[in-house]
Design a protein around this motif. Structure first.
Motif, PDB file in Angstrom:
ATOM      1  N   MET A  62       0.835  -1.202   0.000  1.00  0.00           N
ATOM      2  CA  MET A  62       0.000   0.000   0.000  1.00  0.00           C
ATOM      3  C   MET A  62       0.870   1.252   0.000  1.00  0.00           C
ATOM      4  N   THR A  63       0.320   2.326  -0.479  1.00  0.00           N
ATOM      5  CA  THR A  63       1.026   3.591  -0.413  1.00  0.00           C
ATOM      6  C   THR A  63       0.879   4.158   0.980  1.00  0.00           C
TER       7      THR A  63
ATOM      8  N   PRO B 107      -5.656   2.696   2.881  1.00  0.00           N
ATOM      9  CA  PRO B 107      -4.492   1.805   2.778  1.00  0.00           C
ATOM     10  C   PRO B 107      -3.972   1.432   4.166  1.00  0.00           C
ATOM     11  N   ILE B 108      -3.452   0.223   4.281  1.00  0.00           N
ATOM     12  CA  ILE B 108      -2.870  -0.268   5.534  1.00  0.00           C
ATOM     13  C   ILE B 108      -1.453  -0.737   5.244  1.00  0.00           C
ATOM     14  N   ARG B 109      -0.513  -0.378   6.118  1.00  0.00           N
ATOM     15  CA  ARG B 109       0.832  -0.952   6.083  1.00  0.00           C
ATOM     16  C   ARG B 109       0.910  -2.019   7.171  1.00  0.00           C
ATOM     17  N   PHE B 110       1.407  -3.181   6.817  1.00  0.00           N
ATOM     18  CA  PHE B 110       1.450  -4.316   7.737  1.00  0.00           C
ATOM     19  C   PHE B 110       2.880  -4.591   8.207  1.00  0.00           C
TER      20      PHE B 110
ATOM     21  N   PHE C  71       7.262 -13.564   3.295  1.00  0.00           N
ATOM     22  CA  PHE C  71       7.673 -13.021   2.003  1.00  0.00           C
ATOM     23  C   PHE C  71       8.286 -14.093   1.099  1.00  0.00           C
ATOM     24  N   LYS C  72       8.527 -15.282   1.655  1.00  0.00           N
ATOM     25  CA  LYS C  72       9.071 -16.378   0.852  1.00  0.00           C
ATOM     26  C   LYS C  72       7.974 -17.231   0.227  1.00  0.00           C
ATOM     27  N   VAL C  73       6.705 -16.978   0.593  1.00  0.00           N
ATOM     28  CA  VAL C  73       5.589 -17.756   0.053  1.00  0.00           C
ATOM     29  C   VAL C  73       5.283 -17.279  -1.365  1.00  0.00           C
ATOM     30  N   PRO C  74       5.211 -18.168  -2.339  1.00  0.00           N
ATOM     31  CA  PRO C  74       4.915 -17.746  -3.724  1.00  0.00           C
ATOM     32  C   PRO C  74       3.598 -16.975  -3.810  1.00  0.00           C
ATOM     33  N   VAL C  75       3.555 -16.014  -4.660  1.00  0.00           N
ATOM     34  CA  VAL C  75       2.396 -15.148  -4.942  1.00  0.00           C
ATOM     35  C   VAL C  75       2.102 -14.236  -3.755  1.00  0.00           C
ATOM     36  N   LEU C  76       1.816 -14.824  -2.573  1.00  0.00           N
ATOM     37  CA  LEU C  76       1.506 -13.999  -1.409  1.00  0.00           C
ATOM     38  C   LEU C  76       2.695 -13.110  -1.046  1.00  0.00           C
ATOM     39  N   GLY C  77       3.891 -13.683  -1.092  1.00  0.00           N
ATOM     40  CA  GLY C  77       5.076 -12.887  -0.787  1.00  0.00           C
ATOM     41  C   GLY C  77       5.223 -11.713  -1.735  1.00  0.00           C
TER      42      GLY C  77
ATOM     43  N   LEU D   2       2.768 -10.239  -3.371  1.00  0.00           N
ATOM     44  CA  LEU D   2       1.703  -9.283  -3.059  1.00  0.00           C
ATOM     45  C   LEU D   2       2.064  -8.414  -1.859  1.00  0.00           C
ATOM     46  N   PHE D   3       2.619  -9.033  -0.814  1.00  0.00           N
ATOM     47  CA  PHE D   3       2.942  -8.263   0.383  1.00  0.00           C
ATOM     48  C   PHE D   3       4.116  -7.306   0.142  1.00  0.00           C
ATOM     49  N   LYS D   4       5.044  -7.703  -0.741  1.00  0.00           N
ATOM     50  CA  LYS D   4       6.101  -6.766  -1.123  1.00  0.00           C
ATOM     51  C   LYS D   4       5.505  -5.591  -1.884  1.00  0.00           C
ATOM     52  N   LEU D   5       4.531  -5.890  -2.757  1.00  0.00           N
ATOM     53  CA  LEU D   5       3.855  -4.845  -3.508  1.00  0.00           C
ATOM     54  C   LEU D   5       3.115  -3.901  -2.568  1.00  0.00           C
ATOM     55  N   ALA D   6       2.579  -4.459  -1.474  1.00  0.00           N
ATOM     56  CA  ALA D   6       1.853  -3.656  -0.484  1.00  0.00           C
ATOM     57  C   ALA D   6       2.784  -2.903   0.461  1.00  0.00           C
ATOM     58  N   LYS D   7       4.084  -3.020   0.247  1.00  0.00           N
ATOM     59  CA  LYS D   7       5.077  -2.373   1.102  1.00  0.00           C
ATOM     60  C   LYS D   7       4.933  -2.801   2.554  1.00  0.00           C
ATOM     61  N   ALA D   8       4.597  -4.094   2.741  1.00  0.00           N
ATOM     62  CA  ALA D   8       4.560  -4.631   4.103  1.00  0.00           C
ATOM     63  C   ALA D   8       5.965  -4.584   4.702  1.00  0.00           C
ATOM     64  N   ILE D   9       6.017  -4.436   6.014  1.00  0.00           N
ATOM     65  CA  ILE D   9       7.288  -4.265   6.732  1.00  0.00           C
ATOM     66  C   ILE D   9       7.715  -5.611   7.302  1.00  0.00           C
ATOM     67  N   PRO D  10       8.809  -6.182   6.816  1.00  0.00           N
ATOM     68  CA  PRO D  10       9.253  -7.476   7.353  1.00  0.00           C
ATOM     69  C   PRO D  10       9.898  -7.308   8.728  1.00  0.00           C
TER      70      PRO D  10
END
Length: 651
Positions: free
Chosen positions: A1-2, A494-497, A504-510, A512-520
């Motif tokens: 997310m932005t 928008p939500i930042r997670f 982030f190692k899970v295919p597709v979901l990882g 998507l979460f990178k695209l959402a700018k989730a914080i590892p």
């Protein structure tokens, strides 16, 4: 997310829970008089323009304006004021009371229609061409008011429905105006006089209804007007570009006008040369297109849970391309026949596919445009909103001109009309993909919308507890690998997670979460640098006034029961307090997810395995999210938050 701040408007006059659906707005004074005012104006515009076009094409013999050029000349004159005066109109709308501007514009319309009535009675094409330009100016002045007023009188949860009603009303008014103009001007002997009377009466009705619109105070009364349209247009575009989501949405709306103008401009030739139909068939195409836009616009509120759901935009773009391309295949090989009337045309089954493609294409265009308009209204600063909308009107005009130029060039190069439709459908797919990659929020919302509508039957309670603006921390139990996606679907903002780095190692979901700018985040003992970096990024999100979400258990539940909440959320809130930011914490509880898609966890070799039986409960499993009242920053403790979530699960 932005991380842009979403400013949800909640005016005191709005009653977001006071009505069941968007049609109930027609019974409320804050919306109904405005709706009928804009409806009458759009109908009058098109009654006047279409009657004049028919008159020049079929009734007058003008050496200086051949019939083939009449539609082009009238369209160009009408659009010209949008290019010249939109910037000024946007400034005036921000500076002055919007209701006063509406009443001035309707007074102006009466004056124009009195002059046009004289022109119709005298059959004076020069006078009527001047009135076309003046009606373009009238629409230019009204344009920024039309969309800047809605967020001032409607709650954020009503914006999608309100915009859908306005969009539907506009296209119905355009259709009725064109039908009335064509019928009235053709009445033998009294056609011109009848049109003249009709235009004046519609203007008077619009002015009478406008008198009932409540006051809408200026949002920037101290604004100093810049009368230079060139420099002000550039300034407006820079204002819009300050919020990248808003600016890309402006481009998306302008592209929709390009797309629609391409089809609308080709209807007469498409009906005659490809479908082998007469003028009634051409009119049918316009009816189907207008009804499709109206239906799509009205569907937006139903499909969006009464919030601004930009996840519908990619859905709309997909539908626009699919049915534009199928229209090419449906119409490219129609058998050559003599010119048909409407009855014969409807008896040929091949033509029903053409009409279905056209109707569905326009329906998806309605799904595409309404959420974009609502997003611009919601995310633009109130003091600049009208100027940003004015910038959009300028861009729309330029894109429509570009549509005519490109379509003309393609025809000159030997393209058939079905091939132009194919080209436009493919171009739409490419443009949409470009926009959605530049602004991932659209794609992310689309994924969350699909998940919450087609994989699960997702019901949200207490969504009003999610703050409309300002920083907040959302805490939720962690049941499945798509919890974050469901929270996205529930929030209009928008939500930042903050998420475990392993996800982030899970295919597709990882991805998507990178695209959402989730914080590892990693355990401090494993990676202290990543641990500290996560809290730094979380603090930045809250400083910018955005929503931050965290799953305090730290990992997926292994047995469906909540694990103890960890202290990370306390650290986040306390750090914000040291910076002078009092951040509320919103408890949330996901229910019925255990054992459904993405959540089943079994032990295998001592390690938890997700999705061991992902389809055990089938599609459309009923799941829910219950959002509770905020917990003040001073009261935040892990056990307190966990108890709040337990209570939400039990209710």
């Amino acid at each position: 997310m932005t991380t842009s701040v979403a400013t949800a408007h909640s005016p005191g006059t709005a009653e977001p829970e006071a009505h069941a659906n968007q049609f109930a707005l027609l019974g409320q004074r804050r919306f109904a008089p405005f709706f009928w005012t804009q409806f009458s104006g759009a109908a009058n515009d098109n009654l006047f323009k279409f009657a004049f076009t028919v008159m020049v094409t079929y009734q007058l013999q003008l050496s200086w304006m051949p019939p083939a050029m009449a539609g082009l000349a009238i369209g160009a004159l009408f659009i010209l004021p949008f290019l010249l005066f939109s910037a000024t109109a946007g400034q005036l709308t921000d500076k002055l009371d919007k209701t006063k501007i509406i009443r001035f514009v309707k007074n102006f319309e009466i004056a124009i229609m009195l002059l046009a009535a004289w022109g119709f009675i005298r059959a004076d094409a020069v006078v009527l061409l001047g009135c076309v330009f003046l009606m373009g100016l009238h629409s230019t002045l009204f344009g920024p008011v039309k969309f800047a007023l809605l967020p001032q009188v409607l709650d954020s949860r009503e914006l999608t429905g309100g915009n859908g009603m306005v969009e539907m009303g506009t296209f119905v008014a355009i259709l009725l105006g064109q039908v009335a103009g064509g019928l009235l001007v053709a009445i033998p002997g009294i056609g011109h006089t009848t049109v003249a009377v009709g235009c004046v009466l519609l203007a008077l009705v619009g002015r009478g209804v406008a008198q009932a619109i409540p006051a809408a105070p200026a949002t920037d009364p101290n604004l100093v007007i810049n009368w230079n349209p060139v420099s002000e247009t550039w300034r407006n575009l820079k204002l819009a570009h300050g919020n990248i989501v808003v600016f890309r949405s402006l481009l998306g709306i302008s592209w929709m006008w390009f797309f629609g103008a391409t089809f609308l401009s080709q209807f007469p030739s498409f009906a005659k040369d490809v479908l082998h139909g007469d003028a009634h068939v051409a009119s049918l195409l316009l009816v189907v297109f207008s009804v499709g836009i109206g239906v799509g616009s009205l569907l937006c509120e139903t499909l969006s849970r009464r919030q601004v759901e930009i996840g519908l935009v990619p859905l709309g773009a997909i539908g626009m391309s699919v049915f534009a391309i199928d229209l090419y295949f449906a119409s490219r090989a129609l058998p050559p026949v003599a010119e048909m009337g409407l009855g014969t045309f409807m008896h040929m089954h091949e033509n029903w596919r053409v009409l279905a493609d056209l109707g569905l294409l326009s329906l998806f265009a309605g799904l595409y445009s309404v959420p974009m308009y609502a997003l611009i209204q919601l995310r633009s600063q109130p003091t600049h909103r009208a100027r940003i909308i004015a910038a959009n009107n300028i861009m729309n005009a330029l894109f429509m001109i570009g549509s005519s130029v490109i379509a003309g060039a393609l025809l000159k190069a030997g393209f058939t009309i079905p091939q132009i439709f194919l080209f436009t459908g493919i171009a739409n797919a490419l443009v949409a993909a470009y926009i959605f990659l530049l602004v991932p929020e659209y794609l992310l919302r689309f994924v969350s919308w699909v998940l919450s509508h087609f994989i699960y039957r997702f019901k949200v309670r207490g969504e009003q507890n999610i703050p409309g603006d300002g920083a907040a921390v959302l805490v939720c139990n962690h049941v499945s690998m798509v919890d974050a996606v469901l929270l996205m679907a529930a929030s209009p903002r928008p939500i930042r997670f903050i998420m475990d780095h392993q996800i982030f190692k899970v295919p597709v979901l990882g991805w998507l979460f990178k695209l959402a700018k989730a914080i590892p985040i990693a355990p401090q003992k494993d990676d202290p640098v990543a641990y500290d970096r996560a809290f730094d990024q979380a603090a930045q999100v809250l400083r910018e006034g955005d929503l931050l979400a965290i799953f305090p258990e730290g990992a997926l539940t292994r047995d469906g029961e909540m694990a103890p909440f960890k202290g990370g959320v306390v650290k986040i809130v306390e750090r914000a307090r040291t910076e002078g930011i009092e951040v509320p914490v919103i408890p949330m509880a996901l229910s019925n997810l255990w054992g459904s898609f993405f959540s089943r966890v079994e032990q295998r070799g001592g390690k938890p395995i997700a999705m061991a039986k992902p389809f055990r409960r089938g599609f459309f499993s009923s799941v829910g999210l219950h959002v509770g009242p905020a917990v003040a920053a001073a009261d935040v403790q892990p056990d307190v938050l966990q108890q709040r979530v337990r209570t939400l699960l039990a209710t």
